[in-house]
Write an enzyme that holds these catalytic residues in place. Structure first.
Site, PDB file in Angstrom:
ATOM      1  N   ARG A 214      10.548 -47.130 -24.657  1.00 19.52           N
ATOM      2  CA  ARG A 214      11.997 -46.911 -24.561  1.00 19.52           C
ATOM      3  C   ARG A 214      12.734 -47.702 -25.656  1.00 19.52           C
ATOM      4  O   ARG A 214      12.462 -48.871 -25.892  1.00 19.52           O
ATOM      5  CB  ARG A 214      12.480 -47.343 -23.177  1.00 19.52           C
ATOM      6  CG  ARG A 214      13.983 -47.145 -22.932  1.00 19.52           C
ATOM      7  CD  ARG A 214      14.775 -48.393 -23.202  1.00 19.52           C
ATOM      8  NE  ARG A 214      16.171 -48.257 -22.802  1.00 19.52           N
ATOM      9  CZ  ARG A 214      17.128 -49.128 -23.121  1.00 19.52           C
ATOM     10  NH1 ARG A 214      16.838 -50.195 -23.838  1.00 19.52           N
ATOM     11  NH2 ARG A 214      18.362 -48.941 -22.724  1.00 19.52           N
ATOM     12  N   THR A 237      27.232 -53.764 -25.868  1.00 17.90           N
ATOM     13  CA  THR A 237      26.246 -54.368 -24.985  1.00 17.90           C
ATOM     14  C   THR A 237      26.252 -53.577 -23.687  1.00 17.90           C
ATOM     15  O   THR A 237      27.204 -52.862 -23.398  1.00 17.90           O
ATOM     16  CB  THR A 237      26.576 -55.854 -24.723  1.00 17.90           C
ATOM     17  OG1 THR A 237      25.578 -56.402 -23.859  1.00 17.90           O
ATOM     18  CG2 THR A 237      27.925 -56.037 -24.072  1.00 17.90           C
TER      19      THR A 237
END
Ligand code: GLY
Length: 323
Positions: A214, A237
């Site tokens: 991932r 973020t």
């Protein structure tokens, strides 16, 4: 004449007649000379304080925004107590720490690495990709080999603390994001040097206990980070999948180009995510800065904070949020 040569001739002729004037011109921003003189650094979360200090030291000594961005986030990458960036990062489901990072300078150059293992400073490998190769991004084993060939040392990234947490997680093997402590509190840092040039860097170990392979938003230019020195920069973020689907940092910079303030642009970036996703249990936070040294910060949920080094002060500030 070969097909290729006649194509080049045709496209050269076409380009000669083409106007390269932008359809959307960068809007002039209010000039505030103070940040230009002293520099400015903004970065995500508590670990941003130490990163800002390092970055600002470089700017104060006359260094460039890109050097400041790289050296700033290296502090976070090397901090083994943080479990979301660099050494000590929580591993994937199979116990591998895999790192993502990118960097952009004020000339529009970009470098990136993703799914990188065994290397302490992915941001510096990204910098080397930017500076020394014709490419923007290297992945996985290719990135690792490039790093080792260029003098980066093989480093064990899984600390005993993170290994213990992973083994605990293995008992249930359940992935549940927990807002703000969901273990993907990436550092994204934007810096402005004394010349007023802007650069940025973004680095993370990504989602804890992610599927092997991932990759999140952080190494993707335009998602985790985007800088256009004519306009400003943005960084992200939080849950990378949400940022990737909206190419959040690029969106924010483009909104600033069209006249939005950094705050308005961050708010619109969050709104775009929320209108298409159920964000009840998912956090994303954005930071942005424009050429005037104005900053913006916004998140889906409360709890996102950032470090701002401006006018000689380095302080934590709570971002506003949509919910
Ligand atoms: N924002 C970091 C990640 O999702 O990997």
């Amino acid at each position: 004449m070969s097909n290729r040569r006649s194509f080049l001739k045709r496209s050269g002729a076409a380009l000669a007649g083409l106007s390269l004037a932008p359809l959307v011109k960068a809007q002039p921003v209010k000039k505030d000379p103070i940040p230009y003189k002293k520099g400015l650094v903004i970065s995500t979360w508590w670990h941003g304080l130490a990163a800002n200090d390092e970055a600002h030291k470089i700017i104060a000594n006359g260094g460039t925004a890109v050097d400041a961005a790289e050296m700033g986030v290296r502090i976070t990458e090397a901090d083994a107590t943080g479990q979301s960036v660099g050494v000590g990062g929580l591993p994937d489901r199979d116990g591998n720490v895999t790192l993502d990072a990118c960097i952009m300078d004020s000339k529009g150059n970009a470098g990136s690495v993703c799914f990188l293992q065994d290397i302490l400073h992915p941001v510096s490998v990204a910098r080397k990709v930017m500076d020394d190769t014709p490419h923007v991004m290297l992945a996985g084993e290719g990135a690792r080999r490039f790093a080792l060939d260029n003098g980066f040392e093989k480093t064990k990234l899984l600390t005993p603390e993170s290994e213990k947490a992973w083994k605990e997680w293995l008992k249930e093997k359940e992935y549940k994001p927990i807002i703000n402590i969901e273990n993907h509190d990436t550092i994204g840092l934007l810096s402005m040097d004394k010349a007023g040039d802007i650069a940025g860097a973004c680095t993370t170990s990504g989602l804890a206990y992610k599927m092997h392979g991932r990759v999140g938003d952080s190494p993707i230019i335009g998602a985790g980070l985007f800088v256009d020195n004519e306009v400003g920069g943005a960084t992200a973020t939080g849950l990378g999948e949400l940022v990737l689907r909206t190419l959040g940092s690029f969106l924010i910079v483009e909104l600033m180009r069209q006249g939005a303030s950094p705050q308005e642009a961050c708010e619109e970036g969050v709104r775009r995510i929320a209108e298409r996703n159920n964000v009840k249990d998912m956090q994303v936070g954005y930071l942005a800065v424009n050429k005037a040294g104005e900053v913006g910060a916004y998140a889906i949920h409360p709890g996102f904070n950032y470090a701002l080094h401006r006018d000689g002060h380095n302080e934590m500030i709570d971002a506003k949020s949509m919910l």
